[in-house]
Design an enzyme around this catalytic site. Structure first.
Site, PDB file in Angstrom:
ATOM      1  N   LYS A  95       0.603  -1.687  -0.252  1.00 49.15           N
ATOM      2  CA  LYS A  95      -0.148   0.191  -0.177  1.00 49.15           C
ATOM      3  C   LYS A  95       0.613   0.981   0.251  1.00 49.15           C
ATOM      4  O   LYS A  95       0.488   2.168  -0.810  1.00 49.15           O
ATOM      5  CB  LYS A  95      -0.610   0.248   0.881  1.00 49.15           C
ATOM      6  N   GLU A 117     -11.003   7.049   4.879  1.00 48.35           N
ATOM      7  CA  GLU A 117     -11.466   6.337   5.898  1.00 48.35           C
ATOM      8  C   GLU A 117     -10.680   5.058   5.504  1.00 48.35           C
ATOM      9  O   GLU A 117     -10.034   5.011   4.617  1.00 48.35           O
ATOM     10  CB  GLU A 117     -12.890   5.442   5.755  1.00 48.35           C
ATOM     11  N   SER A 385       1.642  -9.442  -0.950  1.00 51.90           N
ATOM     12  CA  SER A 385       1.483  -8.712  -1.150  1.00 51.90           C
ATOM     13  C   SER A 385       1.738  -7.827   0.382  1.00 51.90           C
ATOM     14  O   SER A 385       2.174  -6.529   0.538  1.00 51.90           O
ATOM     15  CB  SER A 385      -0.302  -8.460  -1.171  1.00 51.90           C
TER      16      SER A 385
HETATM   17  C1  LIG Z   1      -5.009  -3.448   1.506  1.00 52.52           C
HETATM   18  C2  LIG Z   1      -4.300  -4.563   1.507  1.00 52.52           C
HETATM   19  C3  LIG Z   1      -4.311  -6.308   0.131  1.00 52.52           C
HETATM   20  C4  LIG Z   1      -5.564  -5.953  -0.730  1.00 52.52           C
HETATM   21  O1  LIG Z   1      -5.731  -5.007  -1.267  1.00 52.52           O
HETATM   22  P1  LIG Z   1      -5.927  -4.581  -3.175  1.00 52.52           P
HETATM   23  O2  LIG Z   1      -6.092  -3.492  -2.910  1.00 52.52           O
HETATM   24  O3  LIG Z   1      -6.904  -6.285  -3.746  1.00 52.52           O
HETATM   25  O4  LIG Z   1      -4.249  -5.229  -3.625  1.00 52.52           O
HETATM   26  C5  LIG Z   1      -4.041  -7.392   0.377  1.00 52.52           C
HETATM   27  N1  LIG Z   1      -2.285  -7.669   0.773  1.00 52.52           N
HETATM   28  C6  LIG Z   1      -2.440  -6.912   1.687  1.00 52.52           C
HETATM   29  C7  LIG Z   1      -1.373  -7.498   2.665  1.00 52.52           C
HETATM   30  C8  LIG Z   1      -3.081  -5.453   2.284  1.00 52.52           C
HETATM   31  O5  LIG Z   1      -2.795  -4.922   3.481  1.00 52.52           O
END
Ligand SMILES: *Cc1c(COP(=O)(O)O)cnc(C)c1O
Length: 405
Positions: A95, A117, A385
């Site tokens: 993010k 938010e 992610s």
């Molecule tokens: C917020 C988040 C997601 C989901 O968000 P996407 O916009 O679908 O990528 C996925 N993995 C992590 C670690 C997150 O913090």
């Protein structure tokens, strides 16, 4: 950088990917979004902006994030499995890639404050971090129920200097927080900038957040070729709003030999409404939060209640470009249950010594399912992610007994 991250296929001038996207807004907001779209269009071609963001990616976020060949998983599933390590970024997830871009754009537009938010608090922390770095005020609206549940993230945001605004009406969770943040934004859109947390919302946000995230795939494409001499046969990412998936996929879009897979949460049950968040799998086109996309609807046609063990994946809509990519068949979307994700969470922890975010564990589980179903699948590159530090207490309490904790 091998390739400019802003060099991606763009939606049409009204922000449509095929029939999805656009901007469905109250009249007051139309000129404001138009202005953001125009400013973004200028800035994405500005060499100074690109240089500044690139410098922050390198020296602040710690990019490029490595690709790791997960040998034990590869052996277990009989095919080479690689991980793009977004979990190693500053703040622990992908993010930060787009909150930095949004904060820099807001600063260049002369805004004083970032506003958003947050549900579980991950977006709030990433935005508060970017605000602190760039030198902007930051208001994060959060339901009181979520504030109690996600207390450590509330503390993080406050340490970072953000103002956490408690939302005490209705069910006191994400939906009310969205309404509250939106109301506060509309009261003064000139000095504030709304920081959206994924590739969702009205034009230009899906395109803009995607561009900022596409550094993930630009790096991965080059790194993977350097490591193996070839492109990966498969990409896998989890899909909530869809930003980490678009981040990985975009650089490979024209590589016909690269198959792409998105993993949605089937939660506790795909059969029962409200027990999953499988938007692309079971949804239908509609309008949510100012844009057109596949969405899960309740009986009144409003956004449905959704559920996933991963709070980052429980959204009843999805980024409009994903809807388009589903319809044209460029990306295949499948589902992963809570149980499969938690199994994958422990498997990565115990076979490779990496504790993943529960969201990312959905991508892992989907990759494992694909490998089991097709022994000739070839190489798989998974977008990891985020890291699982935020999830350990919850997992230990809820599932620990099944895994010897
Ligand atoms: C917020 C988040 C997601 C989901 O968000 P996407 O916009 O679908 O990528 C996925 N993995 C992590 C670690 C997150 O913090």
């Amino acid at each position: 950088m091998a390739q400019n991250i802003f060099d991606c296929p763009q939606p049409d001038e009204n922000g449509y990917f095929g029939e999805y996207g656009g901007a469905f807004l109250p009249p007051d907001l139309e000129p404001i979004m138009k202005n953001i779209a125009e400013e973004y269009e200028k800035i994405r071609k500005d060499p100074d902006f690109i240089a500044e963001l690139t410098d922050l990616y390198q020296h602040y976020v710690g990019r490029p994030s490595p690709i790791f060949h997960a040998r034990h998983l590869s052996e277990k599933y009989g095919t080479p499995i690689y991980l793009k390590r977004e979990d190693l970024n500053h703040t622990g997830a992908h993010k930060i890639n787009h909150t930095l871009g949004e904060a820099l754009l807001a600063k260049k537009m002369g805004k004083k404050k970032l506003i958003a938010e947050t549900g579980a608090g991950q977006h709030g922390v990433a935005l508060a971090t970017a605000a602190a770095l760039v030198g902007l005020e930051c208001d994060i609206h959060m339901g009181e129920v979520d504030m109690a549940k996600e207390h450590p993230n509330v503390v993080r945001m406050r340490i970072l200097g953000a103002n956490v605004v408690p939302v005490s009406h209705g069910r006191k969770t994400l939906k009310e927080a969205v309404d509250s943040a939106f109301g506060a934004y509309m009261a003064d859109p000139d000095s504030q900038f709304f920081g959206i947390g994924s590739v969702v919302g009205p034009h230009p946000y899906p395109e803009m957040v995607r561009d900022f995230q596409s550094i993930v795939g630009v790096e991965a494409r080059e790194q993977f070729q350097e490591m193996t001499g070839e492109l990966p046969d498969n990409l896998v990412a989890c899909v909530g709003g869809g930003s980490n998936a678009m981040g990985l996929f975009t650089a490979f879009m024209n590589d016909e030999t690269v198959a792409m897979h998105g993993a949605e949460p089937s939660g506790r049950s795909l059969e029962e409404p409200g027990e999953h968040a499988a938007t692309l799998t079971l949804g239908e086109p509609g309008i949510i939060h100012g844009f057109k996309t596949y969405m899960l609807k309740d009986e009144e046609g409003e956004p449905a209640k959704v559920y996933s063990v991963a709070s980052g994946l429980d959204y009843p809509g999805v980024g409009p470009q994903h809807s388009y990519l589903k319809d044209i068949g460029r990306v295949q979307y499948g589902t992963v249950s809570d149980k499969e994700a938690i199994d994958a969470f422990f498997e990565l922890s115990r076979l490779e010594g990496i504790i993943p975010a529960i969201e990312s564990a959905h991508a892992l589980a989907h990759a494992f399912n694909l490998a089991k179903a097709n022994p000739d699948i070839g190489t798989i590159l998974i977008n990891l992610s985020g890291r699982g530090d935020k999830d350990i207490d919850f997992v230990a309490e809820k599932y620990g007994a099944d895994y010897g904790i």
